[in-house]
Design an enzyme around this catalytic site. Structure first.
Site, short mmCIF file in Angstrom:
data_model
loop_
_atom_site.label_atom_id
_atom_site.label_comp_id
_atom_site.label_asym_id
_atom_site.label_seq_id
_atom_site.Cartn_x
_atom_site.Cartn_y
_atom_site.Cartn_z
N HIS A 189 0.81 -1.20 0.00
CA HIS A 189 0.00 0.00 0.00
C HIS A 189 0.85 1.26 0.00
CE1 HIS A 189 -3.94 -2.09 1.12
NE2 HIS A 189 -3.93 -1.73 -0.14
N GLU A 430 14.19 27.98 -43.99
CA GLU A 430 15.15 28.33 -42.94
C GLU A 430 16.07 29.45 -43.39
OE1 GLU A 430 16.51 24.53 -40.77
OE2 GLU A 430 16.49 24.01 -42.89
N ASP A 454 17.10 28.34 -37.59
CA ASP A 454 18.02 28.80 -38.62
C ASP A 454 17.53 30.10 -39.25
OD1 ASP A 454 20.25 27.07 -38.71
OD2 ASP A 454 18.94 25.46 -39.41
N CYS A 501 8.44 24.52 -37.27
CA CYS A 501 9.03 23.45 -36.47
C CYS A 501 10.28 23.89 -35.72
CB CYS A 501 9.32 22.22 -37.33
SG CYS A 501 10.55 22.53 -38.60
C1 PEP Z 1 15.31 25.00 -37.41
O1 PEP Z 1 16.33 25.41 -37.98
O2 PEP Z 1 14.46 25.75 -36.90
C2 PEP Z 1 15.08 23.55 -37.30
C3 PEP Z 1 13.96 23.08 -36.82
O3 PEP Z 1 16.10 22.73 -37.68
P1 PEP Z 1 17.39 22.41 -36.77
O4 PEP Z 1 17.16 23.02 -35.43
O5 PEP Z 1 17.49 20.92 -36.74
O6 PEP Z 1 18.47 23.08 -37.55
MG MG Z 2 17.52 24.06 -39.16
#
Ligand code: PEP
Ligand code: MG
Length: 578
Positions: A189, A430, A454, A501
């Site tokens: 428990h 990027e 980037d 992303c």
């Molecule tokens: C970015 O450049 O925003 C990206 C997602 O790629 P990485 O960070 O892998 O360069």
């Molecule tokens: Mg990148």
């Protein structure tokens, strides 16, 4: 004691890192005979049982909100044990024979516990500890000793021989980072209560635990049952990362993490995960990712002396994709070179690796490397694959990539390979040239995904790996936001979806800006998902659009942050991050 790994039984999930703190229970010394009359001893026992019953009732009332009915039943059962007729008959008999109330009670409890331990079912065996626990409660009363569990002053990992349900219920999750015990089992428990209180626990570590000195740094992994004594810097960092995932999952549990992210006026935004391993993919699903917006495939290529062949890649992609259970997955082709050299593809030293041969620039010099990767990705046959090319700077490059991709697709179709039903090919944005000219790139892609890490470093000419200037590469900068708007406008005009992303997508503060700019999908580290979904739900699309428009006309990244903070609608109380 030096660096060492110990192993016990995982009893309550989660990962914690902290100094060891020993909990030692004091001995209760029982006098066999008091010289009082049996009537007086019976009376002492009755009072002690009544006080103990009141204590248990108070404990049940205090914990009612935190414990489930089954867990509260542990203490209800202990409460009933206090009036158990068999136990009382045995105790009274001993008192009649001249034993003190405490000696009689101790014997009676020991007999009941021993009986339970002889039963074959481990469930009943584990109940013996509950009986002993309530036994000690009454004994303390009889002996007049208070034994409230003393807690460490600073957050610590509590080590003990064993913990009773009462000890465990008294643990304060703010001060007790984790628990590890020498004895005990995962069905005890104490383990059940630790799980409910959200305290990671490892039990049954054995006597080796006894050698861990007070104050020693410890990592406790309640999922695997592993303990790391005096962890190295890397072990600590690894544990910290796992702890963050666990905390985010826990915060998400009571919330709507698995639900879609919809603004207050009904606009839905896709929330996806950035993934770089099978472990990440599993965490992404648990944390409510609706897909993977960036699968970084570098893990397949780095730290080895030869390039992975097609079969090896296929074998690596399959379990990872399977873990995503049909959700759409954006697989980015190799983004190596420059700052991430590959020993089997020697490059001339480059004065500015980030402005040099990297990603698809490397692929153009070694097309076979890219062809093998594309074949492996397509041969997975995973239903919803989106192939994505990193670091595209010119329209000429994307044309070349698209043609190579279509060539591989045709080649596989010709041999009857089962290809993804819903297959798309797109590019990362990027590099400012790609953002500014997005309308010219659009005919060659099915989607755009903006890599703000980037994009910010190239827009502001600040190397993201150089601490002297990295701060300048801030994706909240209005210049970066304007580039994002250009991509969204050009993409939507051509009927393409647009994602983000880069790390910006995982910032709750950036969520209304990106939604207001019209971004369709946000992809982020799995741990960020619950908070970003919650942030999206706070705004209406109309509010987010106004906010984004204002942000585009500011001068600096910090002014953008201040604007969002000042304009944020209050959080929905149902979505507190716990
Ligand atoms: C970015 O450049 O925003 C990206 C997602 O790629 P990485 O960070 O892998 O360069
Ligand atoms: Mg990148």
């Amino acid at each position: 004691m030096g660096k060492q790994r110990l192993r016990g039984l995982p009893a309550s999930p989660g990962v914690a890192i902290g100094p060891a703190w020993w909990y030692r229970r004091g001995e209760l010394r029982v006098t066999r005979r008091t010289g009082e009359s049996p009537a007086a001893e019976r009376n002492r026992l009755r009072l002690a049982r009544e006080d103990s019953a009141a204590e248990l009732e108070a404990l049940i009332a205090a914990r009612r909100d935190r414990l489930s009915p089954e867990e509260l039943a542990i203490f209800e059962a202990q409460r009933l044990m206090l009036d158990d007729p068999d136990l009382l008959a045995r105790v009274e008999e001993a008192i009649e024979r001249g034993a003190s109330a405490e000696a009689a009670w101790e014997e009676g409890i020991a007999a009941v516990a021993a009986q339970l331990r002889t039963l074959p079912d481990p469930y009943f065996q584990a109940r013996a500890a509950d009986v002993e626990d309530v036994g000690r409660r009454v004994l303390r009363r009889l002996l007049g000793v208070s034994e409230a569990l003393e807690l460490p002053d600073q957050p610590a990992v509590v080590l003990a021989e064993d913990l009773t349900p009462s000890d465990t219920a008294a643990l304060d999750p703010d001060r007790v980072l984790a628990v590890a015990t020498v004895g005990g089992g995962p069905t005890s428990h104490a383990a059940i209560l630790a799980r409910r209180l959200g305290i990671p626990a490892v039990v049954g570590v054995g006597t080796a635990l006894g050698e861990v000195a007070e104050g020693t740094a410890l990592v406790v992994d309640g999922d695997t049952g592993e303990l790391i004594v005096s962890p190295s810097v890397e072990e600590r960092a690894g544990a910290e990362a796992r702890r963050q995932i666990w905390l985010a999952e826990r915060a998400a549990a009571g919330e709507a993490a698995a639900e879609p992210a919809v603004t207050r006026d009904g606009h839905r935004v896709e929330v996806a995960a950035n993934v770089g391993s099978l472990e990440d993919a599993r965490a992404a699903v648990r944390l409510g990712a609706e897909g993977v917006g960036l699968l970084r495939t570098e893990f397949l290529y780095l730290d080895r002396t030869t390039a992975p062949d097609e079969e090896e890649q296929l074998a690596a992609y399959r379990p990872l994709l399977e873990a995503l259970q049909g959700r759409p997955v954006v697989v980015r082709t190799l983004d190596a070179g420059g700052d991430k050299p590959l020993p089997y593809l020697p490059l001339e030293p480059q004065p500015n690796p980030f402005l040099g041969v990297r990603a698809i620039r490397l692929a153009r010099r070694h097309p076979e490397l890219l062809r093998v990767q594309l074949r492996a990705i397509l041969r997975t046959g995973y239903p919803a694959v989106r192939v994505m090319f990193p670091m595209v700077a010119t329209v000429e490059e994307i044309r070349w990539l698209r043609e190579l991709f279509e060539g591989v697709r045709r080649e596989l179709e010709a041999v009857g390979a089962e290809l993804p039903r819903d297959l798309q090919a797109g590019m990362m944005v990027e590099i400012p040239s790609a953002a500014v000219l997005a309308d010219r790139f659009a005919p060659w892609v099915d989607f755009f995904s903006i890599g703000t890490n980037d994009l910010a470093q190239y827009a502001l000419a600040a190397d993201r790996t150089n601490p002297a200037v990295a701060e300048l590469a801030d994706a909240f900068h209005p210049a970066v936001l304007r580039l994002i708007r250009m991509v969204v406008e050009a993409g939507h005009a051509a009927g393409r979806w647009v994602g983000v992303c880069g790390e910006l997508a995982g910032e709750p503060l950036a969520a209304p800006l990106l939604v207001g700019l019209g971004v369709d999908e946000l992809s982020m580290a799995p741990v960020a998902i619950p908070a970003v979904k919650a942030a999206i739900r706070r705004w209406t699309l109309a509010e987010a659009r106004t906010l984004a428009e204002q942000a585009l006309h500011l001068d600096s990244a910090s002014a953008v942050r201040d604007l969002v903070r000042a304009a944020a609608p209050p959080a929905d109380p149902r979505e507190s991050t716990g």
